[in-house]
Design a protein around this motif. Structure first.
Motif, PDB file in Angstrom:
ATOM      1  N   UNK A  51     -21.718 -20.725 -12.446  1.00 21.93           N
ATOM      2  CA  UNK A  51     -21.179 -19.374 -12.350  1.00 21.93           C
ATOM      3  C   UNK A  51     -20.628 -19.098 -10.961  1.00 21.93           C
ATOM      4  N   UNK A  52     -21.317 -19.576  -9.938  1.00 21.54           N
ATOM      5  CA  UNK A  52     -20.876 -19.334  -8.559  1.00 21.54           C
ATOM      6  C   UNK A  52     -19.533 -19.986  -8.281  1.00 21.54           C
ATOM      7  N   UNK A  53     -19.307 -21.163  -8.828  1.00 21.58           N
ATOM      8  CA  UNK A  53     -18.041 -21.868  -8.638  1.00 21.58           C
ATOM      9  C   UNK A  53     -16.887 -21.119  -9.309  1.00 21.58           C
ATOM     10  N   UNK A  54     -17.117 -20.665 -10.516  1.00 21.68           N
ATOM     11  CA  UNK A  54     -16.087 -19.929 -11.243  1.00 21.68           C
ATOM     12  C   UNK A  54     -15.812 -18.593 -10.562  1.00 21.68           C
ATOM     13  N   UNK A  55     -16.856 -17.946 -10.075  1.00 21.38           N
ATOM     14  CA  UNK A  55     -16.687 -16.681  -9.360  1.00 21.38           C
ATOM     15  C   UNK A  55     -15.802 -16.874  -8.128  1.00 21.38           C
ATOM     16  N   UNK A  58     -12.063 -17.384  -9.170  1.00 17.56           N
ATOM     17  CA  UNK A  58     -11.380 -16.180  -9.637  1.00 17.56           C
ATOM     18  C   UNK A  58     -11.539 -14.981  -8.701  1.00 17.56           C
ATOM     19  N   UNK A  59     -12.270 -15.186  -7.624  1.00 18.37           N
ATOM     20  CA  UNK A  59     -12.499 -14.132  -6.624  1.00 18.37           C
ATOM     21  C   UNK A  59     -13.130 -12.889  -7.235  1.00 18.37           C
ATOM     22  N   UNK A  60     -14.164 -13.132  -8.026  1.00 22.16           N
ATOM     23  CA  UNK A  60     -14.957 -12.055  -8.612  1.00 22.16           C
ATOM     24  C   UNK A  60     -16.421 -12.374  -8.355  1.00 22.16           C
ATOM     25  N   UNK A  61     -17.285 -11.424  -8.628  1.00 24.82           N
ATOM     26  CA  UNK A  61     -18.711 -11.643  -8.440  1.00 24.82           C
ATOM     27  C   UNK A  61     -19.317 -12.510  -9.528  1.00 24.82           C
ATOM     28  N   UNK A  62     -20.431 -13.131  -9.182  1.00 24.80           N
ATOM     29  CA  UNK A  62     -21.124 -13.963 -10.165  1.00 24.80           C
ATOM     30  C   UNK A  62     -21.575 -13.134 -11.361  1.00 24.80           C
ATOM     31  N   UNK A  63     -22.020 -11.914 -11.109  1.00 24.14           N
ATOM     32  CA  UNK A  63     -22.462 -11.056 -12.217  1.00 24.14           C
ATOM     33  C   UNK A  63     -21.293 -10.727 -13.142  1.00 24.14           C
TER      34      UNK A  63
END
Length: 78
Positions: A51-55, A58-63
């Protein structure tokens, strides 16, 4: 390059987006676009990245990534 990132052709993505767009729409002006939400979910489903990598990608939060993935799963299952 699109195929490597999403694991589907651009045509398939557009068709899937067309089918899911009404369910991916949000009313808030700050909400992610349906395209963006679908891309996040496909990236997660297709690669299994953290999740952290994808966040970061995409420059969004992990949540946000977790919430989008959960919502897209719910939409596609129902």
């Amino acid at each position: 390059m699109f195929f490597r990132y999403t694991r589907m052709s651009h045509q398939s993505f557009e068709r899937l987006l067309q089918l899911l767009q009404p369910y991916l729409m949000k009313q808030s002006c700050r909400a992610l676009s349906p395209e963006h939400r679908l891309l996040i979910a496909l990236r997660f489903f297709g690669t299994g990245d953290q999740t952290s990598s994808i966040a970061l990608d995409f420059r969004v939060g992990e949540s946000t990534v977790r919430m989008v993935n959960k919502e897209v799963c719910s939409i596609t299952v129902n």
